[in-house]
Every structure is written in structure tokens, then in C-alpha cells.
Design a protein around this motif. Sequence first.
Motif, mmCIF file in Angstrom:
data_model
loop_
_atom_site.group_PDB
_atom_site.id
_atom_site.type_symbol
_atom_site.label_atom_id
_atom_site.label_comp_id
_atom_site.label_asym_id
_atom_site.label_seq_id
_atom_site.Cartn_x
_atom_site.Cartn_y
_atom_site.Cartn_z
ATOM 1 N N GLN A 11 33.219 51.068 77.382
ATOM 2 C CA GLN A 11 32.762 52.160 76.526
ATOM 3 C C GLN A 11 31.549 51.677 75.728
ATOM 4 O O GLN A 11 31.494 50.538 75.297
ATOM 5 C CB GLN A 11 33.863 52.590 75.561
ATOM 6 N N GLU A 58 30.342 55.976 71.884
ATOM 7 C CA GLU A 58 31.642 56.546 72.246
ATOM 8 C C GLU A 58 32.740 56.027 71.330
ATOM 9 O O GLU A 58 33.575 56.784 70.838
ATOM 10 C CB GLU A 58 32.021 56.180 73.687
ATOM 11 N N LYS A 83 35.038 58.072 68.466
ATOM 12 C CA LYS A 83 36.502 58.071 68.482
ATOM 13 C C LYS A 83 37.073 57.541 67.165
ATOM 14 O O LYS A 83 38.047 58.100 66.637
ATOM 15 C CB LYS A 83 37.018 57.263 69.672
ATOM 16 N N TYR A 127 39.533 59.536 64.666
ATOM 17 C CA TYR A 127 40.798 59.092 64.070
ATOM 18 C C TYR A 127 40.776 59.319 62.571
ATOM 19 O O TYR A 127 41.750 59.803 61.992
ATOM 20 C CB TYR A 127 41.063 57.614 64.360
ATOM 21 N N TYR A 157 40.886 63.325 66.689
ATOM 22 C CA TYR A 157 41.032 62.564 67.921
ATOM 23 C C TYR A 157 42.299 61.717 67.840
ATOM 24 O O TYR A 157 42.681 61.250 66.768
ATOM 25 C CB TYR A 157 39.817 61.633 68.136
ATOM 26 N N LYS A 206 47.982 57.813 67.347
ATOM 27 C CA LYS A 206 47.070 58.440 66.392
ATOM 28 C C LYS A 206 47.386 58.047 64.949
ATOM 29 O O LYS A 206 46.479 57.685 64.196
ATOM 30 C CB LYS A 206 47.128 59.960 66.538
#
Length: 101
Positions: free
Chosen positions: A53, A57, A61, A65, A70, A75
Motif C-alpha cells: 500500500q 492509502e 485509512k 479509523y 473506515y 475497528k
Amino acid sequence: MKKLLCLLSAGFVLFAGLAFAAADGAAIYKACAGCHGADGSKKTAEAAPLKGQNSDEVLKKLHGYADGSYGGKQKAMMTNIVKKHSDEDLKAVADYIGTFK
């Protein structure tokens, strides 16, 4: 008196330098390696591999979070971890993870 002033000035410069030092992505990532692997390639039922990644990206993410937009099975855990870090920390660790090829 001059010596004291010089010592105080030197101490301030040292402290200011530490306060404005860039975040160390590799050091921050050490806490992540248990789940994601030293090189980000570890895949488990709870953790997706990070290897491959790019930093944008990963940063997207991590911010996801933080704001709750996301996340999967982990999570809640990831949200708690991410919220403990500054934006500078998140950028540094995302840049570090982006080097995993």
C-alpha cells in the motif's frame, strides 16, 4: 550570571529542537508489527497486510479509523490506537509503511 544565562539558553534550544523534531515512523510502527508483521506482510483473521500500500492509502485509512468512517473486525482497537497519535505521527507511520514493497 552570564554562565547561567548561557546554560538556560542552550537548554531552551535543545528542548525546542526536541519539541519540533519530526515524528519517527519506524519507531511508531514497532507497536504495529505484532499484528501486521515487521515488514507489513502478515495477514491474520484480524489484520490485513499493509505491504504494497502507498502512504496515501494508509494515511486515508488511518484517518478513517480516527473519524469512524473506515474499519473492519478490529475497528474499535485501531480507532483507540490511532486516536492516541498526532496527525504528524500518522503521516510519519504512513510514509514508513509506504516503503514496504
